[in-house]
Structure formats: structure tokens, C-alpha cells
Design a protein around this motif. Structure first.
Motif, PDB file in Angstrom:
ATOM      1  N   GLU A  68       0.848  -1.196   0.000  1.00 41.21           N
ATOM      2  CA  GLU A  68       0.000   0.000   0.000  1.00 41.21           C
ATOM      3  C   GLU A  68       0.884   1.247   0.000  1.00 41.21           C
ATOM      4  O   GLU A  68       2.064   1.183   0.348  1.00 41.21           O
ATOM      5  CB  GLU A  68      -0.902   0.008   1.251  1.00 41.21           C
ATOM      6  N   ASP A  69       0.319   2.387  -0.343  1.00 43.42           N
ATOM      7  CA  ASP A  69       1.041   3.659  -0.226  1.00 43.42           C
ATOM      8  C   ASP A  69       1.088   4.047   1.252  1.00 43.42           C
ATOM      9  O   ASP A  69       0.441   3.417   2.101  1.00 43.42           O
ATOM     10  CB  ASP A  69       0.358   4.754  -1.053  1.00 43.42           C
ATOM     11  N   ASP A  70       1.825   5.114   1.574  1.00 41.21           N
ATOM     12  CA  ASP A  70       2.069   5.450   2.981  1.00 41.21           C
ATOM     13  C   ASP A  70       0.811   5.907   3.725  1.00 41.21           C
ATOM     14  O   ASP A  70       0.790   5.916   4.951  1.00 41.21           O
ATOM     15  CB  ASP A  70       3.194   6.505   3.101  1.00 41.21           C
ATOM     16  N   GLU A  71      -0.248   6.286   2.993  1.00 42.33           N
ATOM     17  CA  GLU A  71      -1.483   6.693   3.671  1.00 42.33           C
ATOM     18  C   GLU A  71      -2.590   5.645   3.520  1.00 42.33           C
ATOM     19  O   GLU A  71      -3.760   5.936   3.820  1.00 42.33           O
ATOM     20  CB  GLU A  71      -1.953   8.052   3.142  1.00 42.33           C
ATOM     21  N   ASN A  72      -2.225   4.455   3.046  1.00 41.18           N
ATOM     22  CA  ASN A  72      -3.172   3.339   2.914  1.00 41.18           C
ATOM     23  C   ASN A  72      -4.418   3.707   2.112  1.00 41.18           C
ATOM     24  O   ASN A  72      -5.534   3.349   2.477  1.00 41.18           O
ATOM     25  CB  ASN A  72      -3.555   2.796   4.305  1.00 41.18           C
ATOM     26  N   GLY A 122       6.271  11.484  -7.084  1.00 39.57           N
ATOM     27  CA  GLY A 122       5.307  10.898  -6.161  1.00 39.57           C
ATOM     28  C   GLY A 122       5.813  10.956  -4.734  1.00 39.57           C
ATOM     29  O   GLY A 122       6.907  11.462  -4.469  1.00 39.57           O
ATOM     30  N   ASP A 123       5.037  10.410  -3.803  1.00 38.28           N
ATOM     31  CA  ASP A 123       5.475  10.366  -2.396  1.00 38.28           C
ATOM     32  C   ASP A 123       6.166   9.043  -2.078  1.00 38.28           C
ATOM     33  O   ASP A 123       6.510   8.780  -0.934  1.00 38.28           O
ATOM     34  CB  ASP A 123       4.299  10.636  -1.446  1.00 38.28           C
ATOM     35  N   GLY A 124       6.370   8.205  -3.106  1.00 41.95           N
ATOM     36  CA  GLY A 124       6.990   6.904  -2.882  1.00 41.95           C
ATOM     37  C   GLY A 124       8.383   6.810  -3.470  1.00 41.95           C
ATOM     38  O   GLY A 124       8.701   7.461  -4.467  1.00 41.95           O
ATOM     39  N   GLY A 150      -8.160  10.991  -4.743  1.00 43.80           N
ATOM     40  CA  GLY A 150      -7.103  11.385  -3.808  1.00 43.80           C
ATOM     41  C   GLY A 150      -5.715  10.952  -4.226  1.00 43.80           C
ATOM     42  O   GLY A 150      -4.770  11.005  -3.441  1.00 43.80           O
ATOM     43  N   PHE A 151      -5.573  10.517  -5.482  1.00 46.89           N
ATOM     44  CA  PHE A 151      -4.227  10.160  -5.969  1.00 46.89           C
ATOM     45  C   PHE A 151      -3.412  11.426  -6.218  1.00 46.89           C
ATOM     46  O   PHE A 151      -2.208  11.450  -6.007  1.00 46.89           O
ATOM     47  CB  PHE A 151      -4.319   9.335  -7.256  1.00 46.89           C
ATOM     48  N   SER A 152      -4.072  12.454  -6.716  1.00 46.70           N
ATOM     49  CA  SER A 152      -3.376  13.735  -6.869  1.00 46.70           C
ATOM     50  C   SER A 152      -4.297  14.864  -6.404  1.00 46.70           C
ATOM     51  O   SER A 152      -5.461  14.623  -6.062  1.00 46.70           O
ATOM     52  CB  SER A 152      -2.894  13.929  -8.301  1.00 46.70           C
ATOM     53  N   TRP A 179       7.721   8.693 -10.325  1.00 49.19           N
ATOM     54  CA  TRP A 179       7.126   9.866 -10.974  1.00 49.19           C
ATOM     55  C   TRP A 179       5.807   9.429 -11.611  1.00 49.19           C
ATOM     56  O   TRP A 179       5.669   8.267 -12.038  1.00 49.19           O
ATOM     57  CB  TRP A 179       8.060  10.426 -12.048  1.00 49.19           C
ATOM     58  N   HIS A 180       4.881  10.368 -11.670  1.00 47.61           N
ATOM     59  CA  HIS A 180       3.534  10.052 -12.157  1.00 47.61           C
ATOM     60  C   HIS A 180       3.100  11.067 -13.210  1.00 47.61           C
ATOM     61  O   HIS A 180       3.245  12.278 -12.993  1.00 47.61           O
ATOM     62  CB  HIS A 180       2.530  10.098 -11.008  1.00 47.61           C
ATOM     63  N   ARG A 181       2.522  10.572 -14.317  1.00 47.48           N
ATOM     64  CA  ARG A 181       2.003  11.449 -15.366  1.00 47.48           C
ATOM     65  C   ARG A 181       0.485  11.207 -15.434  1.00 47.48           C
ATOM     66  O   ARG A 181       0.025  10.119 -15.811  1.00 47.48           O
ATOM     67  CB  ARG A 181       2.679  11.091 -16.685  1.00 47.48           C
TER      68      ARG A 181
END
Ligand code: MYA
Ligand code: JJ1
Length: 388
Positions: free
Chosen positions: A72-76, A361-363, A200-202, A187-189
Motif C-alpha cells: 500500500e502507499d504510505d497513507e493506505n 510521487g510520495d513513494g 485522492g491520488f493527486s 514519478w507520475h504522469r
């Protein structure tokens, strides 16, 4: 600090800067007769199982374990949701060992509660080609966390890799362990900015409206490069030559032969997409780009349950500028209804990320080698390896 990892043949934090340590294997191989013949002991309620992904039933069990318990990402907010077709592809490359697809079941009800895998790969480190296992899909059911099951699973996969006379491994993780060979940034495009913001992804940027944001990320309807087309089976020799030549510039990269290219890069619906540029005049294959499909579950959103993400894989430009090639990759990904195109700052990716409107990104993703010391950490741009 790392009761388990301090016992393993991996670069240790205390050795970081010690230039007297040589690059290469940390421990020598032992005779196969000295490799432990029996599996490691699990807590008594659990048992080992070898998973046959060709079995629809087993594949479904693995799929569900990962769908509910994997990264999962850091904020689940999001959790990787690898598809069954993807798992079969990822785990059945040329020369794979079924014994490296390892599950743990509860003895009482036979429920699959943990998983770890290896697949064989030849990885070049500078000028040496090393037989390795690529370790992936380490997962322990949420209810069984922090019971030191992961170290037992890692030791067991190590034992089974050793039984095939392989003594090194490569793996990635979102957590810092002893010790990364490099740390890469995601990185995210945005391809579908409205959905990404809704889930809430961006976020809407400062002084941005939704309509300005949608306009910012708009892409043409079709690729711009003449001769841009999907890769086909007959392209395998040309793509192999192109890719081998390209990857030779990186310090750590896979050593792909034609069988590997056919497996890892020939397009497979909803798994991997590959495109190339065939010169309209000479019919030469001059450029190549690829991405794999890895959706994430969106946790607790009323309107959407799946985020469709494409991940940049291997890209080679010799004639078409990389920027233009990757813009065409974004265009086909958008046409295929992906919501976002993700990339790491590996290889030459830095050269297009900002210009093509990727944002950091935050990851992060840390890359590791097992039983192979690197004298210095690499820069992400010196790494030519993408793990799934
Ligand atoms: S990376 C993806 C990993 N999976 C996830 O993040 C999914 C969600 N999380 C989980 O399922 C669990 O939290 C996992 C840990 C299973 C990750 N890689 O059992 P524990 C160390 C390596 O009490 P749990 C991927 O798949 C941790 O530092 N080690 O913990 C590549 C501690 O050791 P130490 C990890 O949270 C995997 C110990 O485990 C990781 O219940 C490559 C605690 O164990 C991690 N991602 O379970 C594996 N996370 O005390 C290595 C925690 O020393 C392969 N730990 O700090 C090595 C090469 C093997 C082959 C060699 C062949 C020669
Ligand atoms: O996807 C990731 N982050 C997203 C979502 C963040 C949600 C809140 N935590 C992110 N979005 C911003 C996008 C934005 C788009 C417009 C331009 C600016 C940027 O940052 C991150 C990667 O960044 N993913 C994860 O955290 C998942 C885990 C990554 C570690 C993976 C471990 C791999 C396992 C090994 O096989």
C-alpha cells in the motif's frame, strides 16, 4: 536494529564507505551437499506449500492474498492489485522453477496466509554476468504481521535458490534495509486527472481549476512518430539487439537473450505493451518503448474501486528522440484507458520526466542485491533494471 538482516550476506550500514571491501560476492558458494535439505521450521500452526500458478484455483488464492494484503502507499489509500494473468507472466519466465513459488498455509483450514517468489535472471554488474534470483511478492497476511514470519520465508526461498546452485539475488522494496544499491523516485504522469483528483491520488494544483488541469494533461489522439507500431513476434531478434546494446551502458542491468525478450516484452493483453519504431524507408527497428499494467485497488472510495496504472518498463531510443517516443507511449496508454503513467528515475528517464509533465510521487523504491557487495551506491540513472 535489524536483527535478521544483520545476519545475512548483504552490504551492512557499518561498512558503507569502507573502500577496502571488494566488489562482488560476500560469501562463496558452498557445496550443494551442504545446503540444508529440509525446509526451515514454521510456527507449528503453519505449513509450506509450493504454488502451481497454472492451477486456476491456486492462482486465485495467490491473487486474493495479494489483492487484500500486498503493498500500500504510505497513507493506505491504494493497494497494488496484480492480475492473475500478470502473476502467471511474472512467475513463468524462461527457466523458472516451480519450487521458488512458495506459499504458507494455515494447517487447520489450508488458507493461504503468506507468499514469496523467485524467478531466475542473468544480471550484469559492470562486466560480470551473475546468475541471480529476482525475489518478489513477499506478502504476509495482515493478521499475521510482526511475528517474524518474513525472515523464515526469506531463508526458505534462499535455501531453494541455493539448491539450484544460484547464490545471488536482486529485489526491490519500499522500505530501507541494509543496504540499497540505489534509491529511485517514483514519478507520475496524469492521463485522467479528474479521476486521479477525485480518488485522492493527486490534488488540484495551486491556482488551478479542474478544466485548466484537464487541458494541461490533454494528449493527441494518436502517436506522432511515423512507423510507430506494436511489437510482433518477428521483431524479437531486432528488439533483442536494440535492447542489449542499450542496456550495455548501465552498471547493473539484465542480460536479455531472445527468449527473455519474447517472454518479457512481447505484448500480452492487460499485462505488457510494447511498441517500436520501424523506419518507413529502411524498415530498420530504431526505437522501442514498453510499459506493464499494474492496477491498484482504491481503498474506501464511493465512486471508484480501481486505478488503472501503466508502469514504464524498458525504453530505447536511437533515432526518435526519447521525449517524442515516450510522448507516444503516453498517447497509446491514454488510448488504452490508463488513468496514470508511472515511471522511476532509472536509465535515461530523467531526460523526459519533467518535460512530459510527470510529477514526483510520495513513494521511493530501493534496489538491493543479496550476497553481492557494490563498492559504491549507484545513481538511479546508472541502473538499467526494472523489477515488476
Ligand atoms: S518487497 C514487497 C514486500 N511486501 C509488502 O510490503 C506487502 C505488505 N507487507 C507485508 O506483507 C509484510 O509487512 C512483510 C513483512 C511480509 C513485508 N523485504 O515477519 P516480520 C524485514 C525484506 O515480523 P512483517 C518484495 O516483495 C524487517 O526489516 N525484508 O515482518 C521483495 C525485519 O527484519 P529486521 C523485510 O511486517 C522482498 C523482518 O522483515 C521487508 O510481518 C525481498 C520483520 O519480519 C521487505 N519488504 O512482514 C525479500 N519488510 O529485523 C528479501 C520487512 O532485520 C529477499 N522486512 O529489520 C532476499 C534474497 C533472498 C534470495 C537469496 C538467493 C541467493
Ligand atoms: O503512487 C504513489 N503515490 C501517489 C499516491 C499518493 C497517495 C497518498 N499517499 C502519489 N500521487 C501524486 C501524483 C501527482 C500527479 C500529478 C503530478 C504530481 C504527482 O504520489 C506511490 C509512489 O509515488 N506509490 C506507493 O507508495 C506504493 C508503494 C511504493 C513502494 C513499492 C514497493 C514495491 C514492492 C517491490 O516489488
Amino acid at each position: 536494529r535489524h536483527a535478521f538482516w544483520e545476519t545475512q550476506p548483504v552490504g551492512q550500514f557499518k561498512d558503507l564507505g569502507d573502500v577496502s571491501l571488494p566488489e562482488g560476492p560476500i560469501e562463496p558458494p558452498t557445496p550443494l551437499s551442504e545446503v540444508k535439505q529440509e525446509p526451515y521450521n514454521l510456527p507449528s500452526q503453519y505449513e509450506w506449500t509450493t504454488c502451481d500458478l497454472d492451477s486456476e484455483e491456486t492462482c486465485t488464492e495467490v491473487y486474493n492474498l495479494l489483492k487484500n494484503n500486498y503493498v500500500e502507499d504510505d497513507e493506505n489509500m491504494f493497494r497494488f492489485n496484480y492480475s492473475k494473468e500478470f502473476l502467471r507472466w511474472a512467475l513463468h519466465p524462461p527457466g523458472y522453477y516451480r519450487s521458488w513459488h512458495i506459499g504458507v498455509r494455515a494447517k487447520t483450514n489450508k488458507k493461504l496466509v503468506a507468499f514469496i517468489t523467485g524467478v531466475p535472471a542473468r544480471i550484469r554488474v559492470r562486466d560480470v554476468i551473475v546468475k541471480m534470483a529476482e525475489i518478489n511478492f513477499l506478502c504476509v497476511h495482515k493478521k499475521l504481521r510482526s511475528k517474524r514470519l518474513a525472515p523464515v520465508m526469506i531463508k526458505e526461498v534462499t535455501r531453494r535458490v541455493h539448491l539450484e546452485n544460484i547464490w545471488q539475488a536482486a529485489y526491490t522494496a519500499g522500505v530501507v534495509l541494509p543496504t540499497p544499491i540505489t534509491t529511485c523516485q517514483y514519478w507520475h504522469r496524469s492521463l485522467n486527472p479528474k479521476k486521479l483528483i477525485d480518488v485522492g491520488f493527486s490534488r488540484l494544483g495551486a491556482r488551478m481549476t479542474m478544466s485548466r488541469t484537464i487541458k494541461l494533461y490533454k494528449l493527441p489522439d494518436s502517436p506522432a512518430t511515423p512507423g510507430f507500431r506494436k511489437m510482433e513476434l518477428h521483431d524479437v531478434p531486432a528488439v533483442t539487439r536494440l535492447l542489449r546494446n542499450y542496456l550495455s551502458q548501465f552498471i547493473v542491468a539484465p542480460d536479455f537473450d531472445e527468449n527473455d525478450v519474447e517472454h518479457w516484452l512481447l505484448p500480452e493483453e492487460n499485462v505488457v505493451d510494447s511498441y517500436l519504431v520501424e523506419s518507413p524507408e529502411t524498415h530498420e527497428i530504431t526505437d522501442f518503448c514498453s510499459f506493464y499494467t499494474l492496477p491498484s485497488s482504491i481503498l474506501g472510495n464511493q465512486n471508484y474501486s480501481i486505478l488503472k496504472a501503466a508502469y514504464s518498463y524498458y525504453n530505447v531510443s536511437t533515432k526518435t528522440p526519447l521525449l517524442q517516443l515516450m510522448n507516444d507511449a503516453l498517447i497509446v496508454a491514454k488510448q488504452k484507458d490508463f488513468d496514470v503513467f508511472n515511471a522511476l528515475d532509472v536509465m535515461q528517464n530523467e531526460s523526459f520526466l519533467k518535460e512530459l509533465k510527470f510529477g514526483p510521487g510520495d513513494g521511493q523504491l530501493h534496489y538491493y542485491l543479496y550476497n553481492y557487495r557494490m563498492r559504491n551506491a549507484l545513481k538511479p540513472a546508472e541502473l538499467g533494471l526494472v523489477l515488476l
